[in-house]
Design an enzyme around this catalytic site. Sequence first.
Site, PDB file in Angstrom:
ATOM      1  N   ASP A  41       0.901  -1.160   0.115  1.00 27.24           N
ATOM      2  CA  ASP A  41      -0.098  -0.119   0.138  1.00 27.24           C
ATOM      3  C   ASP A  41       0.991   1.105  -0.162  1.00 27.24           C
ATOM      4  O   ASP A  41       0.460   2.176  -0.062  1.00 27.24           O
ATOM      5  CB  ASP A  41      -1.121  -0.048   1.141  1.00 27.24           C
ATOM      6  CG  ASP A  41      -0.336  -0.003   2.539  1.00 27.24           C
ATOM      7  OD1 ASP A  41       0.838  -0.244   2.675  1.00 27.24           O
ATOM      8  OD2 ASP A  41      -1.074   0.227   3.483  1.00 27.24           O
ATOM      9  N   GLU A 111      -1.337  -5.457   8.772  1.00 23.15           N
ATOM     10  CA  GLU A 111      -0.645  -4.918   9.699  1.00 23.15           C
ATOM     11  C   GLU A 111      -1.200  -5.255  10.987  1.00 23.15           C
ATOM     12  O   GLU A 111      -2.536  -5.363  11.132  1.00 23.15           O
ATOM     13  CB  GLU A 111      -0.524  -3.388   9.685  1.00 23.15           C
ATOM     14  CG  GLU A 111       0.289  -3.129   8.305  1.00 23.15           C
ATOM     15  CD  GLU A 111      -0.019  -1.437   8.109  1.00 23.15           C
ATOM     16  OE1 GLU A 111      -0.026  -0.522   9.096  1.00 23.15           O
ATOM     17  OE2 GLU A 111       0.888  -0.993   7.018  1.00 23.15           O
ATOM     18  N   GLU A 178       9.159  -3.834  10.472  1.00 26.39           N
ATOM     19  CA  GLU A 178       9.377  -2.603   9.919  1.00 26.39           C
ATOM     20  C   GLU A 178       9.999  -1.513  10.862  1.00 26.39           C
ATOM     21  O   GLU A 178       9.299  -1.262  11.819  1.00 26.39           O
ATOM     22  CB  GLU A 178       8.130  -2.016   8.868  1.00 26.39           C
ATOM     23  CG  GLU A 178       8.677  -0.526   8.608  1.00 26.39           C
ATOM     24  CD  GLU A 178       7.481  -0.111   7.409  1.00 26.39           C
ATOM     25  OE1 GLU A 178       6.511  -0.857   7.224  1.00 26.39           O
ATOM     26  OE2 GLU A 178       7.636   1.152   7.164  1.00 26.39           O
TER      27      GLU A 178
HETATM   28  O1  KIV Z   1       3.496  -1.153   1.389  1.00 29.28           O
HETATM   29  C1  KIV Z   1       4.854  -1.654   1.708  1.00 29.28           C
HETATM   30  O2  KIV Z   1       5.568  -1.204   0.605  1.00 29.28           O
HETATM   31  C2  KIV Z   1       5.023  -2.188   2.877  1.00 29.28           C
HETATM   32  C3  KIV Z   1       6.582  -2.667   2.853  1.00 29.28           C
HETATM   33  C4  KIV Z   1       7.224  -1.506   3.472  1.00 29.28           C
HETATM   34  C5  KIV Z   1       6.727  -3.754   3.880  1.00 29.28           C
HETATM   35  O3  KIV Z   1       4.221  -2.771   3.405  1.00 29.28           O
END
Ligand code: KIV
Length: 260
Positions: A41, A111, A178
């Site tokens: 996202d 998440e 992250e």
């Molecule tokens: O949206 C994204 O690119 C992510 C990565 C940073 C893991 O969630």
Amino acid sequence: MTTKKIIDMKGKEPIVMLTAYDYPTAKIASESGVDIILVGDSLGNVVLGYDSTIPVTMEEMLMHIKAVRRGASDAFIVGDMPFLSYEVSIEKAVENAGLMLKAGANAVKLEGGEEYVETIKQIIRAGIPVMGHLGFTPQSVNLLGGHRVQGKTPESREKLLRDAKALEKAGCFAIVLELVVESVAKEITESVGIPTIGIGAGRFCDGQVLVFHDVVGLSQMNLKFAKSYANTYEVMLNAVKKYREEVKSKLFPEQTHVFE
Ligand code: KIV
């Protein structure tokens, strides 16, 4: 690639994950041989120009997953569940995860920790593999008070460890970490049987993930945890400038570009 192969790579070979958002970036990612393509996202930030991932919708994600699948027909693709696509109810989460698979993803990422165990279990029950995401979770940026490195306090470290174990138990096949303190990311990696894939989480995760536009130098973000292997922004800008100059000075088109 399968989720089983990804789990088997733990401790044997670093896993490489890269984001892609459209046909050309998917084609490049796939041809490079990365293990997993994530339609993140982060689409919102790097492609659509939003200032966070919060405005990203299911419709936008589905359109980009379809384009990525067209550019990478054999790749293992993970679709990122956008804000409000899985938080409201378990039914909505399962349905939206299913739509991602229908669009071409092989798995979904969401998440959150312990609080999403039941949601994750139900998505997996529907036959959809789930990748977890802990540490700095961009959809909760307002709760976390900004882009903050996680795992700095004993409470934060314990919560991360608890969450990682809960995600493994719920059936996740991998966990993105992250912006996590390196020593805590290492401890998590050693405490779970599934791979951890780090971004700003140091050297001891089972794999790494970066955003396509950061790797090729298109985003010009200069992030401490990322590395640009090219300056594509400059290459593209110079090409477009040259095109403009040649049209203005009547150097393009030349005779070779003309249909007689
Ligand atoms: O949206 C994204 O690119 C992510 C990565 C940073 C893991 O969630």
